[in-house]
Write a protein that holds these residues in place. Structure first.
Motif, mmCIF file in Angstrom:
data_model
loop_
_atom_site.group_PDB
_atom_site.id
_atom_site.type_symbol
_atom_site.label_atom_id
_atom_site.label_comp_id
_atom_site.label_asym_id
_atom_site.label_seq_id
_atom_site.Cartn_x
_atom_site.Cartn_y
_atom_site.Cartn_z
ATOM 1 N N TYR A 160 0.831 -1.209 0.000
ATOM 2 C CA TYR A 160 0.000 0.000 0.000
ATOM 3 C C TYR A 160 0.861 1.252 0.000
ATOM 4 O O TYR A 160 0.459 2.294 -0.551
ATOM 5 C CB TYR A 160 -0.995 -0.006 1.165
ATOM 6 C CG TYR A 160 -0.484 0.431 2.510
ATOM 7 C CD1 TYR A 160 -0.297 1.780 2.815
ATOM 8 C CD2 TYR A 160 -0.229 -0.494 3.515
ATOM 9 C CE1 TYR A 160 0.153 2.187 4.057
ATOM 10 C CE2 TYR A 160 0.210 -0.099 4.765
ATOM 11 C CZ TYR A 160 0.406 1.241 5.036
ATOM 12 O OH TYR A 160 0.854 1.641 6.279
ATOM 13 N N VAL A 161 2.051 1.171 0.576
ATOM 14 C CA VAL A 161 2.964 2.323 0.548
ATOM 15 C C VAL A 161 3.380 2.616 -0.888
ATOM 16 O O VAL A 161 3.339 3.767 -1.346
ATOM 17 C CB VAL A 161 4.201 2.046 1.424
ATOM 18 C CG1 VAL A 161 5.197 3.207 1.327
ATOM 19 C CG2 VAL A 161 3.790 1.827 2.878
ATOM 20 N N GLY A 162 3.774 1.569 -1.613
ATOM 21 C CA GLY A 162 4.153 1.748 -3.008
ATOM 22 C C GLY A 162 3.009 2.224 -3.867
ATOM 23 O O GLY A 162 3.180 3.061 -4.757
ATOM 24 N N GLN A 163 1.809 1.710 -3.606
ATOM 25 C CA GLN A 163 0.641 2.097 -4.384
ATOM 26 C C GLN A 163 0.255 3.556 -4.149
ATOM 27 O O GLN A 163 -0.057 4.292 -5.093
ATOM 28 C CB GLN A 163 -0.529 1.171 -4.043
ATOM 29 C CG GLN A 163 -0.400 -0.217 -4.625
ATOM 30 C CD GLN A 163 -0.597 -0.217 -6.137
ATOM 31 O OE1 GLN A 163 -1.623 0.216 -6.645
ATOM 32 N NE2 GLN A 163 0.402 -0.692 -6.863
ATOM 33 N N ALA A 164 0.255 3.997 -2.900
ATOM 34 C CA ALA A 164 -0.079 5.391 -2.603
ATOM 35 C C ALA A 164 0.963 6.327 -3.204
ATOM 36 O O ALA A 164 0.624 7.351 -3.808
ATOM 37 C CB ALA A 164 -0.183 5.597 -1.093
ATOM 38 N N ALA A 165 2.236 5.971 -3.056
ATOM 39 C CA ALA A 165 3.303 6.805 -3.596
ATOM 40 C C ALA A 165 3.218 6.893 -5.119
ATOM 41 O O ALA A 165 3.395 7.967 -5.703
ATOM 42 C CB ALA A 165 4.661 6.247 -3.169
ATOM 43 N N TRP A 166 2.933 5.771 -5.776
ATOM 44 C CA TRP A 166 2.835 5.752 -7.243
ATOM 45 C C TRP A 166 1.710 6.660 -7.722
ATOM 46 O O TRP A 166 1.867 7.404 -8.696
ATOM 47 C CB TRP A 166 2.611 4.314 -7.705
ATOM 48 C CG TRP A 166 2.472 4.158 -9.191
ATOM 49 C CD1 TRP A 166 3.473 4.197 -10.112
ATOM 50 C CD2 TRP A 166 1.262 3.950 -9.914
ATOM 51 N NE1 TRP A 166 2.951 4.016 -11.384
ATOM 52 C CE2 TRP A 166 1.595 3.860 -11.286
ATOM 53 C CE3 TRP A 166 -0.076 3.816 -9.545
ATOM 54 C CZ2 TRP A 166 0.654 3.648 -12.278
ATOM 55 C CZ3 TRP A 166 -1.029 3.603 -10.529
ATOM 56 C CH2 TRP A 166 -0.652 3.526 -11.879
ATOM 57 N N ARG A 167 0.588 6.625 -7.059
ATOM 58 C CA ARG A 167 -0.564 7.430 -7.474
ATOM 59 C C ARG A 167 -0.314 8.922 -7.304
ATOM 60 O O ARG A 167 -0.873 9.737 -8.044
ATOM 61 C CB ARG A 167 -1.806 7.017 -6.680
ATOM 62 C CG ARG A 167 -2.420 5.731 -7.191
ATOM 63 C CD ARG A 167 -3.498 5.191 -6.272
ATOM 64 N NE ARG A 167 -4.269 4.156 -6.939
ATOM 65 C CZ ARG A 167 -3.857 2.919 -7.151
ATOM 66 N NH1 ARG A 167 -2.662 2.557 -6.699
ATOM 67 N NH2 ARG A 167 -4.612 2.041 -7.785
ATOM 68 N N LEU A 168 0.511 9.293 -6.335
ATOM 69 C CA LEU A 168 0.755 10.707 -6.048
ATOM 70 C C LEU A 168 2.094 11.195 -6.601
ATOM 71 O O LEU A 168 2.429 12.364 -6.428
ATOM 72 C CB LEU A 168 0.706 10.943 -4.539
ATOM 73 C CG LEU A 168 -0.643 10.651 -3.875
ATOM 74 C CD1 LEU A 168 -0.525 10.779 -2.368
ATOM 75 C CD2 LEU A 168 -1.729 11.578 -4.409
ATOM 76 N N GLY A 169 2.847 10.320 -7.236
ATOM 77 C CA GLY A 169 4.149 10.717 -7.773
ATOM 78 C C GLY A 169 5.151 11.030 -6.685
ATOM 79 O O GLY A 169 5.985 11.931 -6.839
ATOM 80 N N LEU A 170 5.116 10.273 -5.585
ATOM 81 C CA LEU A 170 5.995 10.521 -4.453
ATOM 82 C C LEU A 170 7.113 9.490 -4.390
ATOM 83 O O LEU A 170 6.956 8.357 -4.831
ATOM 84 C CB LEU A 170 5.204 10.447 -3.136
ATOM 85 C CG LEU A 170 3.951 11.314 -3.015
ATOM 86 C CD1 LEU A 170 3.275 11.062 -1.671
ATOM 87 C CD2 LEU A 170 4.298 12.787 -3.173
ATOM 88 N N ASP A 171 8.239 9.892 -3.820
ATOM 89 C CA ASP A 171 9.248 8.928 -3.418
ATOM 90 C C ASP A 171 8.782 8.309 -2.113
ATOM 91 O O ASP A 171 8.109 8.973 -1.322
ATOM 92 C CB ASP A 171 10.601 9.617 -3.213
ATOM 93 C CG ASP A 171 11.725 8.901 -3.936
ATOM 94 O OD1 ASP A 171 11.541 7.726 -4.285
ATOM 95 O OD2 ASP A 171 12.795 9.515 -4.150
#
Length: 344
Positions: free
Chosen positions: A175-186
């Motif tokens: 879920y960390v990777g998924q949230a970051a991917w959706r928001l363009g975050l590292d």
């Protein structure tokens, strides 16, 4: 951190371990690890989506790593784009990195037209699993990424094995990777399987870091299953939330209450002596978040993020791939208005 001509992301220290070649890529400094409980000091050594990042003038490189305690998964990306996946065990393994076919990413006339929303034209080895040692990196014209070749904003996540992504098939499905991917975050993943106990050492480490723009604290089914009373949970989680929030009053801090699990039926994990209920933990964390009086702290009930029991795996605790994706999707929706600079 920088290591020679490459960047090691989500790595705070390289540690020599007796009897093992190379150096362990560790997510926190040894001084922090030594202040954790025994299980936590072991789990924080595990790789949680750590990355080896670099540009290569020749277009080719070779990275040699080894994994101890179990096989670790390695995903190779060129910028935002996945290339291949492999597994690494205790036998040192050299991963050869070269331009795949077709060459849309690399050759004119297409190279400059490839959309690069988060990462630039850099190689990324994403490593997840156990204790991974870096032995060697070779290649002509290697250099670490420039600032413009990486996301502008960083998401730091602390929590249990669910945050770690233990039950996700691949690192990008946590879920960390998924949230970051959706928001363009590292993403900086500080998930600690079985050992997220809101300890002072990890609290001070997070509070002392200035390399994140938004953070989440998913606390903590480990404490519930470990027999921690709601009073003790409230004390320790409250200390963590207030300390981090007060040091970083301009940075959003999202407190995530327990996800749905077997505990919501009043069931107990075999061999455990539970002293509180899921609802008591959720209410305690909500009270902590609302009681800070700071506008940067918010609370979200884990049942709002994972709103379908089918998202859990067989143990009715750890989300499977679909559950992880759902959590990441809904968490990103909650985080987006808190970060004006995020994508989407």
């Amino acid at each position: 951190m920088l290591y020679g001509q490459v960047e090691l992301h989500n790595v705070e220290e390289l540690v020599e371990v007796g009897g093992r070649p190379g150096k362990l890529m560790q997510r926190v400094p040894e001084s922090v690890r030594s202040g954790l409980l025994e299980l936590g000091s072991e789990q924080i050594r595990r790789a949680a989506s750590i990355e080896i990042r670099f540009a290569a003038e020749s277009g080719e490189a070779a990275v040699t790593i080894a994994s101890y305690g179990g096989s670790s998964r390695v995903q190779l990306y060129y910028g935002d784009y996945w290339i291949e996946e492999s597994e690494v065990g205790a036998e040192p393994t050299t991963i050869v990195i070269k331009q795949p076919v077709p060459g849309f990413q690399f050759d004119p006339p297409w190279q400059g037209q490839v959309p690069r929303p988060s990462f630039g034209a850099i190689w990324r080895l994403v490593v997840h699993g156990f204790e991974v040692h870096l032995l060697d990196i070779t290649g002509a014209g290697l250099r670490p990424p420039e600032a413009y070749e990486k996301p502008a904003l960083t998401y730091l996540a602390y929590g249990t094995s669910i945050t770690f992504g233990l039950s996700a098939a691949t690192p990008d499905l946590s879920y960390v990777g998924q949230a970051a991917w959706r928001l363009g975050l590292d993403a900086v993943n500080l998930g600690m399987p079985g050992s997220a106990y809101c300890e002072p050492a990890i609290t001070e480490h997070i509070a002392g870091r200035n390399d994140w723009d938004i953070a989440s604290l998913c606390v903590s089914v480990n404490m519930l299953n470990g027999g921690v009373s709601v009073e003790e949970f409230e004390e320790k989680a409250g200390m963590m939330v207030r300390r981090i929030a007060f040091v970083h009053p301009a940075k959003p801090l999202v407190c995530i209450g327990l996800f749905p699990s077997f505990a919501d039926f009043g069931w107990t994990w075999p061999g455990r002596n539970v002293q509180a209920s899921s609802s008591e933990y959720r209410e305690a964390l909500k009270g902590i978040a609302e009681g800070t009086g700071l506008g940067n702290v918010s609370y979200v009930d884990g049942r709002e993020l994972l709103d379908d029991w089918r998202g859990l795996s067989h143990d009715l605790l750890h989300p499977g791939n679909s559950g992880m994706i759902r959590i990441g999707e809904r968490l990103a929706q909650r985080m987006r208005p808190l970060l004006p600079g995020a994508q989407g």
